[in-house]
Design a protein around this motif. Structure first.
Motif, PDB file in Angstrom:
ATOM      1  N   THR A  65       0.840  -1.194   0.000  1.00  0.00           N
ATOM      2  CA  THR A  65       0.000   0.000   0.000  1.00  0.00           C
ATOM      3  C   THR A  65       0.877   1.246   0.000  1.00  0.00           C
ATOM      4  OG1 THR A  65      -1.904   1.034   1.100  1.00  0.00           O
ATOM      5  CG2 THR A  65      -0.201   0.099   2.523  1.00  0.00           C
ATOM      6  N   GLY A  66       0.274   2.405   0.224  1.00  0.00           N
ATOM      7  CA  GLY A  66       1.015   3.662   0.256  1.00  0.00           C
ATOM      8  C   GLY A  66       0.250   4.683   1.065  1.00  0.00           C
ATOM      9  N   ASN A  67       0.959   5.655   1.619  1.00  0.00           N
ATOM     10  CA  ASN A  67       0.317   6.653   2.479  1.00  0.00           C
ATOM     11  C   ASN A  67       0.073   7.977   1.758  1.00  0.00           C
ATOM     12  OD1 ASN A  67       2.958   7.557   2.313  1.00  0.00           O
ATOM     13  ND2 ASN A  67       3.151   8.017   4.490  1.00  0.00           N
ATOM     14  N   TYR A  68      -0.006   7.917   0.436  1.00  0.00           N
ATOM     15  CA  TYR A  68      -0.300   9.126  -0.348  1.00  0.00           C
ATOM     16  C   TYR A  68      -1.809   9.160  -0.608  1.00  0.00           C
ATOM     17  CZ  TYR A  68       4.700   9.751  -1.014  1.00  0.00           C
ATOM     18  OH  TYR A  68       6.041   9.959  -0.808  1.00  0.00           O
ATOM     19  N   GLY A  69      -2.551   9.350   0.447  1.00  0.00           N
ATOM     20  CA  GLY A  69      -3.999   9.234   0.415  1.00  0.00           C
ATOM     21  C   GLY A  69      -4.416   8.143   1.376  1.00  0.00           C
ATOM     22  N   GLU A  70      -5.279   8.482   2.317  1.00  0.00           N
ATOM     23  CA  GLU A  70      -5.655   7.554   3.381  1.00  0.00           C
ATOM     24  C   GLU A  70      -6.346   6.298   2.849  1.00  0.00           C
ATOM     25  OE1 GLU A  70      -5.795   6.807   7.638  1.00  0.00           O
ATOM     26  OE2 GLU A  70      -4.652   8.144   6.322  1.00  0.00           O
ATOM     27  N   GLY A  71      -7.032   6.418   1.714  1.00  0.00           N
ATOM     28  CA  GLY A  71      -7.806   5.310   1.193  1.00  0.00           C
ATOM     29  C   GLY A  71      -6.994   4.083   0.840  1.00  0.00           C
ATOM     30  N   HIS A  72      -5.764   4.275   0.351  1.00  0.00           N
ATOM     31  CA  HIS A  72      -4.910   3.133   0.005  1.00  0.00           C
ATOM     32  C   HIS A  72      -4.654   2.266   1.237  1.00  0.00           C
ATOM     33  CE1 HIS A  72      -4.364   5.129  -3.792  1.00  0.00           C
ATOM     34  NE2 HIS A  72      -3.699   6.132  -3.260  1.00  0.00           N
ATOM     35  N   LYS A  73      -4.343   2.927   2.350  1.00  0.00           N
ATOM     36  CA  LYS A  73      -4.075   2.197   3.586  1.00  0.00           C
ATOM     37  C   LYS A  73      -5.348   1.557   4.136  1.00  0.00           C
ATOM     38  CE  LYS A  73      -2.197   5.469   6.019  1.00  0.00           C
ATOM     39  NZ  LYS A  73      -1.544   6.103   7.177  1.00  0.00           N
ATOM     40  N   GLN A  74      -6.465   2.269   4.046  1.00  0.00           N
ATOM     41  CA  GLN A  74      -7.717   1.734   4.573  1.00  0.00           C
ATOM     42  C   GLN A  74      -8.128   0.465   3.832  1.00  0.00           C
ATOM     43  OE1 GLN A  74     -10.839   4.654   4.757  1.00  0.00           O
ATOM     44  NE2 GLN A  74      -9.628   6.080   5.947  1.00  0.00           N
ATOM     45  N   THR A  81      -4.569  -6.176  -8.265  1.00  0.00           N
ATOM     46  CA  THR A  81      -4.576  -4.739  -8.020  1.00  0.00           C
ATOM     47  C   THR A  81      -5.968  -4.308  -7.573  1.00  0.00           C
ATOM     48  OG1 THR A  81      -2.803  -4.216  -9.586  1.00  0.00           O
ATOM     49  CG2 THR A  81      -4.360  -2.456  -9.084  1.00  0.00           C
ATOM     50  N   VAL A  82      -6.028  -3.604  -6.460  1.00  0.00           N
ATOM     51  CA  VAL A  82      -7.285  -3.056  -5.945  1.00  0.00           C
ATOM     52  C   VAL A  82      -7.314  -1.562  -6.274  1.00  0.00           C
ATOM     53  CG1 VAL A  82      -8.716  -2.667  -3.907  1.00  0.00           C
ATOM     54  CG2 VAL A  82      -7.308  -4.737  -4.077  1.00  0.00           C
ATOM     55  N   ILE A  83      -8.173  -1.174  -7.183  1.00  0.00           N
ATOM     56  CA  ILE A  83      -8.299   0.243  -7.553  1.00  0.00           C
ATOM     57  C   ILE A  83      -9.204   0.921  -6.532  1.00  0.00           C
ATOM     58  CG2 ILE A  83      -9.085   1.864  -9.320  1.00  0.00           C
ATOM     59  CD1 ILE A  83      -8.363  -0.169 -11.435  1.00  0.00           C
ATOM     60  N   THR A  84      -8.673   1.921  -5.836  1.00  0.00           N
ATOM     61  CA  THR A  84      -9.368   2.493  -4.688  1.00  0.00           C
ATOM     62  C   THR A  84     -10.148   3.768  -5.010  1.00  0.00           C
ATOM     63  OG1 THR A  84      -7.329   3.635  -4.041  1.00  0.00           O
ATOM     64  CG2 THR A  84      -7.744   1.483  -3.050  1.00  0.00           C
ATOM     65  N   ASP A  85     -10.514   3.938  -6.269  1.00  0.00           N
ATOM     66  CA  ASP A  85     -11.368   5.055  -6.676  1.00  0.00           C
ATOM     67  C   ASP A  85     -12.493   4.534  -7.550  1.00  0.00           C
ATOM     68  OD1 ASP A  85     -10.336   7.691  -5.671  1.00  0.00           O
ATOM     69  OD2 ASP A  85      -8.492   6.969  -6.603  1.00  0.00           O
ATOM     70  N   HIS A  86     -13.488   5.394  -7.773  1.00  0.00           N
ATOM     71  CA  HIS A  86     -14.625   5.040  -8.626  1.00  0.00           C
ATOM     72  C   HIS A  86     -14.337   5.420 -10.079  1.00  0.00           C
ATOM     73  CE1 HIS A  86     -16.843   4.350  -4.937  1.00  0.00           C
ATOM     74  NE2 HIS A  86     -16.578   5.576  -4.543  1.00  0.00           N
ATOM     75  N   THR A  87     -13.087   5.331 -10.470  1.00  0.00           N
ATOM     76  CA  THR A  87     -12.677   5.736 -11.808  1.00  0.00           C
ATOM     77  C   THR A  87     -11.414   4.970 -12.186  1.00  0.00           C
ATOM     78  OG1 THR A  87     -12.193   7.672 -13.206  1.00  0.00           O
ATOM     79  CG2 THR A  87     -11.278   7.681 -10.977  1.00  0.00           C
ATOM     80  N   TYR A  88     -10.823   5.312 -13.320  1.00  0.00           N
ATOM     81  CA  TYR A  88      -9.626   4.609 -13.778  1.00  0.00           C
ATOM     82  C   TYR A  88      -8.531   5.619 -14.092  1.00  0.00           C
ATOM     83  CZ  TYR A  88     -10.367   6.307 -18.507  1.00  0.00           C
ATOM     84  OH  TYR A  88     -10.506   7.134 -19.593  1.00  0.00           O
ATOM     85  N   HIS A  89      -7.310   5.123 -14.156  1.00  0.00           N
ATOM     86  CA  HIS A  89      -6.153   5.927 -14.549  1.00  0.00           C
ATOM     87  C   HIS A  89      -5.062   4.960 -14.976  1.00  0.00           C
ATOM     88  CE1 HIS A  89      -2.621   8.584 -14.179  1.00  0.00           C
ATOM     89  NE2 HIS A  89      -3.468   9.550 -14.454  1.00  0.00           N
ATOM     90  N   SER A  90      -4.223   5.405 -15.920  1.00  0.00           N
ATOM     91  CA  SER A  90      -3.193   4.514 -16.457  1.00  0.00           C
ATOM     92  C   SER A  90      -2.224   4.021 -15.392  1.00  0.00           C
ATOM     93  CB  SER A  90      -2.406   5.249 -17.556  1.00  0.00           C
ATOM     94  OG  SER A  90      -1.677   6.346 -17.016  1.00  0.00           O
ATOM     95  N   SER A  91      -2.064   4.770 -14.300  1.00  0.00           N
ATOM     96  CA  SER A  91      -1.116   4.362 -13.258  1.00  0.00           C
ATOM     97  C   SER A  91      -1.509   3.044 -12.593  1.00  0.00           C
ATOM     98  CB  SER A  91      -0.992   5.462 -12.194  1.00  0.00           C
ATOM     99  OG  SER A  91      -2.254   5.720 -11.594  1.00  0.00           O
ATOM    100  N   TRP A  92      -2.795   2.683 -12.701  1.00  0.00           N
ATOM    101  CA  TRP A  92      -3.267   1.431 -12.117  1.00  0.00           C
ATOM    102  C   TRP A  92      -3.144   0.240 -13.075  1.00  0.00           C
ATOM    103  CZ3 TRP A  92      -4.376   0.997  -7.106  1.00  0.00           C
ATOM    104  CH2 TRP A  92      -4.851   2.103  -6.394  1.00  0.00           C
ATOM    105  N   THR A 104     -13.768   6.585   1.712  1.00  0.00           N
ATOM    106  CA  THR A 104     -14.737   7.261   2.578  1.00  0.00           C
ATOM    107  C   THR A 104     -16.123   7.250   1.965  1.00  0.00           C
ATOM    108  OG1 THR A 104     -13.044   8.708   3.531  1.00  0.00           O
ATOM    109  CG2 THR A 104     -15.323   9.439   3.712  1.00  0.00           C
ATOM    110  N   THR A 105     -16.202   7.505   0.666  1.00  0.00           N
ATOM    111  CA  THR A 105     -17.518   7.516   0.029  1.00  0.00           C
ATOM    112  C   THR A 105     -18.125   6.122  -0.032  1.00  0.00           C
ATOM    113  OG1 THR A 105     -16.466   7.407  -2.170  1.00  0.00           O
ATOM    114  CG2 THR A 105     -17.044   9.596  -1.324  1.00  0.00           C
ATOM    115  N   SER A 106     -17.303   5.092  -0.190  1.00  0.00           N
ATOM    116  CA  SER A 106     -17.816   3.717  -0.169  1.00  0.00           C
ATOM    117  C   SER A 106     -18.361   3.370   1.212  1.00  0.00           C
ATOM    118  CB  SER A 106     -16.717   2.728  -0.565  1.00  0.00           C
ATOM    119  OG  SER A 106     -16.335   2.898  -1.913  1.00  0.00           O
ATOM    120  N   GLU A 107     -17.679   3.829   2.249  1.00  0.00           N
ATOM    121  CA  GLU A 107     -18.168   3.603   3.612  1.00  0.00           C
ATOM    122  C   GLU A 107     -19.476   4.335   3.848  1.00  0.00           C
ATOM    123  OE1 GLU A 107     -13.781   2.967   5.747  1.00  0.00           O
ATOM    124  OE2 GLU A 107     -14.812   4.903   5.894  1.00  0.00           O
TER     125      GLU A 107
END
Length: 385
Positions: free
Chosen positions: A8-17, A133-144, A287-290
């Motif tokens: 995971t990574g700490n550049y955004g709380e959601g990755h860790k959650q 890979t767990v994509i932690t947003d409701h969207t996509y990006h090439s980095s994933w 947060t929005t998923s919760e």
């Protein structure tokens, strides 16, 4: 015992959650797995990580348009995203060393840079381990998105369509929802929780969250604007690790007409969501998923250019959230919605139709399936530093 390495990574709380949610359900299910969580940047860039984290968080706050520019320019794979990928190769030898030490039977990435690094290790034959890979947003990006990923765990059919349009085979995509903590799986009895947290059931409750570092707008100005609401409300502010904001609000809201509860970092967000009538937050995926799982209406405040704007658009289109670009819009939305039960009930009903309370358990099923599909994996090779 088989090991699941969760990177995971700490550049955004959601990755860790998301990583912690998977860790918890692995323990609850009592499968023959040992979950191990590591932070990608701490492993690959131990000296640079504190500095880069500080620059990242403050850079987003101060220059959101620049962040948005790079996000849009690299949404699809291109020469710019490839340059960023090459930069990310630095320090990957340390990751390989960690993988060799852990000897996982499957690797799960909840951080895009980790997903890319693991894919490149597989591409060059340094590892032969199934990867998810767990994509932690409701969207996509090439980095994933990377060629050597065995399975993508995503939030919705909308993201699935986006991934397929980019050429990801449908058999590599699993729609489970974003993994959230098991505490959100069950409906909670509200009355005892109101008593526990000192909540008056006859006055609306506004819960305010801005991520683990408490970055919602400019903090105190945003929250002080709630003094302009026409009626008294109860306000719960979760400041996360932002102690400075908590102390500032304690001084500035001492004479508020509202009932105000100020909190730091807490581990009972599920209880706070259960007793609230509206959540004001940044539109992060976790947060929005919760909130959707809690059937809690949302007001998404000042979405950042990039994934936050994508998340906000989807959630407002689905009827589970409002959006406000500034404090004036925030007060307008709250004034007509917070005191109108019909509006809140409709939003709760919309959330009930789409929530995925059991996402973490479904995600674990997918991870287990991917692992079992590969009966053995190769030994990691050596890699030049």
């Amino acid at each position: 015992m088989r090991k699941i390495l969760i990177i995971t990574g700490n550049y955004g709380e959601g990755h860790k959650q998301a990583a912690n949610a998977l860790y918890k359900v692995i323990q609850l299910r009592q499968l023959n797995y040992e979950p191990i969580i590591i932070d990608f940047m701490e492993v690959t860039h131990p000296l640079l990580n504190p500095i880069s984290h500080y620059i990242f968080i403050n850079g987003i706050k101060m220059f959101p348009s620049i962040y948005g520019f790079f996000y849009r320019k690299t949404r699809a794979a291109n020469s710019m995203s490839e340059i960023l990928n090459k930069i990310n190769n630095l320090g990957v030898s340390r990751l390989l060393k960690t993988i060799k030490e852990v000897e996982p039977s499957v690797i799960v990435s909840t951080f895009p840079l980790a997903a890319g690094a693991v894919s490149r290790l597989k591409e060059h034959g340094y590892i032969d381990v199934p990867t998810v890979t767990v994509i932690t947003d409701h969207t996509y990006h090439s980095s994933w998105i990377h060629d050597n990923t065995d399975r993508y765990i995503i939030s919705s059919e909308y993201v699935k369509e986006d991934l397929q349009s980019l050429g990801v085979p449908k058999e590599k995509i699993a729609v489970t929802g974003i993994p959230i903590r098991p505490e959100f799986c069950h409906n909670l009895s509200v009355d005892p929780l109101r008593t526990k947290h000192g909540i008056n059931p006859s006055i609306p409750v506004v819960l305010i969250m801005g991520g683990g570092v408490g970055i919602i707008g400019d903090g105190s100005t945003t929250i002080r604007a709630l003094e302009n609401l026409p009626k008294k409300v109860q306000i719960i502010v979760v400041c996360g690790y932002n102690d400075k904001l908590k102390k500032q609000l304690s001084r500035e809201l001492s004479n508020s007409k509202h009932e105000v509860i100020l909190l730091g970092h807490v581990d009972y967000i599920h209880e706070l969501m259960a007793i609230s009538d509206m959540l004001i937050t940044k539109p992060g995926g976790l947060t929005t998923s919760e909130a959707v799982a809690s059937e809690l209406p949302m007001l998404l405040f000042k979405p950042l250019p990039g994934q936050e704007q994508d998340n906000a658009k989807l959630l407002t289109d689905l009827g589970v959230a409002f959006q406000a670009k500034n404090t004036k819009e925030m007060i307008e939305v709250l004034s007509f919605s917070l005191f109108t039960p019909e509006i809140l009930n409709k939003m709760r009903g919309n959330a009930k139709k789409i929530h995925r309370k059991w996402a973490a358990f479904e995600a674990l099923d997918v991870i287990d399936e991917v692992q079992n599909a590969t009966s053995s994996h190769g030994t990691p090779m050596e890699m030049n530093s």
